[in-house]
Motif scaffolding. Structure first.
Motif, PDB file in Angstrom:
ATOM      1  N   LEU A 205      30.736  44.412  47.244  1.00  0.00           N
ATOM      2  CA  LEU A 205      30.343  45.483  46.341  1.00  0.00           C
ATOM      3  C   LEU A 205      30.484  46.855  46.996  1.00  0.00           C
ATOM      4  O   LEU A 205      30.750  47.841  46.314  1.00  0.00           O
ATOM      5  CB  LEU A 205      28.900  45.282  45.877  1.00  0.00           C
ATOM      6  CG  LEU A 205      28.663  44.043  45.029  1.00  0.00           C
ATOM      7  CD1 LEU A 205      27.186  43.898  44.733  1.00  0.00           C
ATOM      8  CD2 LEU A 205      29.465  44.099  43.750  1.00  0.00           C
ATOM      9  N   ALA A 206      30.276  46.919  48.321  1.00  0.00           N
ATOM     10  CA  ALA A 206      30.393  48.197  49.018  1.00  0.00           C
ATOM     11  C   ALA A 206      31.830  48.713  48.974  1.00  0.00           C
ATOM     12  O   ALA A 206      32.071  49.895  48.742  1.00  0.00           O
ATOM     13  CB  ALA A 206      29.923  48.055  50.460  1.00  0.00           C
ATOM     14  N   THR A 207      32.780  47.818  49.204  1.00  0.00           N
ATOM     15  CA  THR A 207      34.201  48.150  49.073  1.00  0.00           C
ATOM     16  C   THR A 207      34.723  47.353  47.897  1.00  0.00           C
ATOM     17  O   THR A 207      34.771  46.135  47.939  1.00  0.00           O
ATOM     18  CB  THR A 207      34.986  47.765  50.342  1.00  0.00           C
ATOM     19  OG1 THR A 207      34.370  48.392  51.455  1.00  0.00           O
ATOM     20  CG2 THR A 207      36.429  48.174  50.233  1.00  0.00           C
ATOM     21  N   ARG A 208      35.110  48.039  46.879  1.00  0.00           N
ATOM     22  CA  ARG A 208      35.529  47.353  45.651  1.00  0.00           C
ATOM     23  C   ARG A 208      36.965  46.849  45.807  1.00  0.00           C
ATOM     24  O   ARG A 208      37.914  47.631  45.804  1.00  0.00           O
ATOM     25  CB  ARG A 208      35.422  48.303  44.460  1.00  0.00           C
ATOM     26  CG  ARG A 208      35.732  47.624  43.168  1.00  0.00           C
ATOM     27  CD  ARG A 208      35.472  48.509  42.003  1.00  0.00           C
ATOM     28  NE  ARG A 208      35.938  47.876  40.792  1.00  0.00           N
ATOM     29  CZ  ARG A 208      35.771  48.373  39.599  1.00  0.00           C
ATOM     30  NH1 ARG A 208      35.162  49.519  39.460  1.00  0.00           N
ATOM     31  NH2 ARG A 208      36.229  47.744  38.553  1.00  0.00           N
ATOM     32  N   TYR A 209      37.099  45.547  45.929  1.00  0.00           N
ATOM     33  CA  TYR A 209      38.407  44.932  46.079  1.00  0.00           C
ATOM     34  C   TYR A 209      39.022  44.551  44.735  1.00  0.00           C
ATOM     35  O   TYR A 209      40.232  44.439  44.624  1.00  0.00           O
ATOM     36  CB  TYR A 209      38.303  43.666  46.947  1.00  0.00           C
ATOM     37  CG  TYR A 209      37.896  43.944  48.368  1.00  0.00           C
ATOM     38  CD1 TYR A 209      38.790  44.518  49.258  1.00  0.00           C
ATOM     39  CD2 TYR A 209      36.620  43.651  48.807  1.00  0.00           C
ATOM     40  CE1 TYR A 209      38.426  44.783  50.556  1.00  0.00           C
ATOM     41  CE2 TYR A 209      36.243  43.914  50.112  1.00  0.00           C
ATOM     42  CZ  TYR A 209      37.151  44.476  50.988  1.00  0.00           C
ATOM     43  OH  TYR A 209      36.773  44.737  52.267  1.00  0.00           O
ATOM     44  N   GLU A 210      38.203  44.318  43.733  1.00  0.00           N
ATOM     45  CA  GLU A 210      38.698  43.857  42.443  1.00  0.00           C
ATOM     46  C   GLU A 210      39.155  45.027  41.589  1.00  0.00           C
ATOM     47  O   GLU A 210      38.531  46.072  41.563  1.00  0.00           O
ATOM     48  CB  GLU A 210      37.601  43.107  41.671  1.00  0.00           C
ATOM     49  CG  GLU A 210      37.237  41.789  42.270  1.00  0.00           C
ATOM     50  CD  GLU A 210      36.295  41.961  43.444  1.00  0.00           C
ATOM     51  OE1 GLU A 210      35.619  42.988  43.501  1.00  0.00           O
ATOM     52  OE2 GLU A 210      36.281  41.090  44.299  1.00  0.00           O
ATOM     53  N   ARG A 211      40.237  44.816  40.878  1.00  0.00           N
ATOM     54  CA  ARG A 211      40.716  45.832  39.940  1.00  0.00           C
ATOM     55  C   ARG A 211      40.098  45.656  38.567  1.00  0.00           C
ATOM     56  O   ARG A 211      39.891  46.622  37.854  1.00  0.00           O
ATOM     57  CB  ARG A 211      42.231  45.764  39.815  1.00  0.00           C
ATOM     58  CG  ARG A 211      42.926  46.194  41.070  1.00  0.00           C
ATOM     59  CD  ARG A 211      44.402  46.171  40.880  1.00  0.00           C
ATOM     60  NE  ARG A 211      45.052  46.569  42.111  1.00  0.00           N
ATOM     61  CZ  ARG A 211      46.237  47.096  42.162  1.00  0.00           C
ATOM     62  NH1 ARG A 211      46.914  47.273  41.062  1.00  0.00           N
ATOM     63  NH2 ARG A 211      46.765  47.439  43.301  1.00  0.00           N
ATOM     64  N   ARG A 212      39.800  44.415  38.220  1.00  0.00           N
ATOM     65  CA  ARG A 212      39.251  44.133  36.893  1.00  0.00           C
ATOM     66  C   ARG A 212      37.755  44.433  36.873  1.00  0.00           C
ATOM     67  O   ARG A 212      37.008  44.030  37.767  1.00  0.00           O
ATOM     68  CB  ARG A 212      39.500  42.681  36.521  1.00  0.00           C
ATOM     69  CG  ARG A 212      40.965  42.423  36.246  1.00  0.00           C
ATOM     70  CD  ARG A 212      41.247  40.997  35.901  1.00  0.00           C
ATOM     71  NE  ARG A 212      40.259  40.378  35.047  1.00  0.00           N
ATOM     72  CZ  ARG A 212      40.200  39.073  34.845  1.00  0.00           C
ATOM     73  NH1 ARG A 212      41.068  38.271  35.428  1.00  0.00           N
ATOM     74  NH2 ARG A 212      39.275  38.572  34.055  1.00  0.00           N
TER      75      ARG A 212
END
Length: 118
Positions: A87-94
């Motif tokens: 959650l700290a680094t948002r990896y998801e695009r969706r």
């Protein structure tokens, strides 16, 4: 966008609040505690229109420390969510996947807080 702009839409989307007392639940909370970023007439007007007493620190007049006793709960929860790397680094695009991980993180926080009580 400033956080104070969508405040009216946020207040419209608030779910009923359970007070633990018998009877119909309140539709809105009684008070809104906010920092100086929400010190606008439209925010105060919107709160009053929804029957909520605004407790908003005024710019240049009040110290933000007085709100600390109410806001620390929110800041603490954000810190707990920030410890979750996904959650700290948002990896998801969706958005739906990110939302699902946010719900999972909130569930883990609740589980950790309730674990010693039962």
């Amino acid at each position: 966008m400033n956080d104070s702009v969508p405040l009216a839409a946020l207040l419209d989307s608030v779910q009923p609040v359970s007070s633990g007392r018998p009877g119909r639940p309140r539709q809105r909370p009684r008070k809104l505690h906010a920092d100086k970023a929400y010190d606008h007439r439209r925010c105060r007007r919107s709160c009053r229109a929804h029957g909520i007493q605004p407790r908003i620190a005024r710019r240049g007049v009040e110290d933000s420390q007085r709100l600390g006793r109410h806001r620390w709960v929110v800041e603490r929860t954000f810190a707990w969510l920030g410890r979750m790397r996904r959650l700290a680094t948002r990896y998801e695009r969706r958005v739906d996947i990110h939302y699902a991980f946010t719900l999972l993180g909130c569930s883990l926080i609740c589980l950790n807080k309730l674990q010693g009580r039962f």
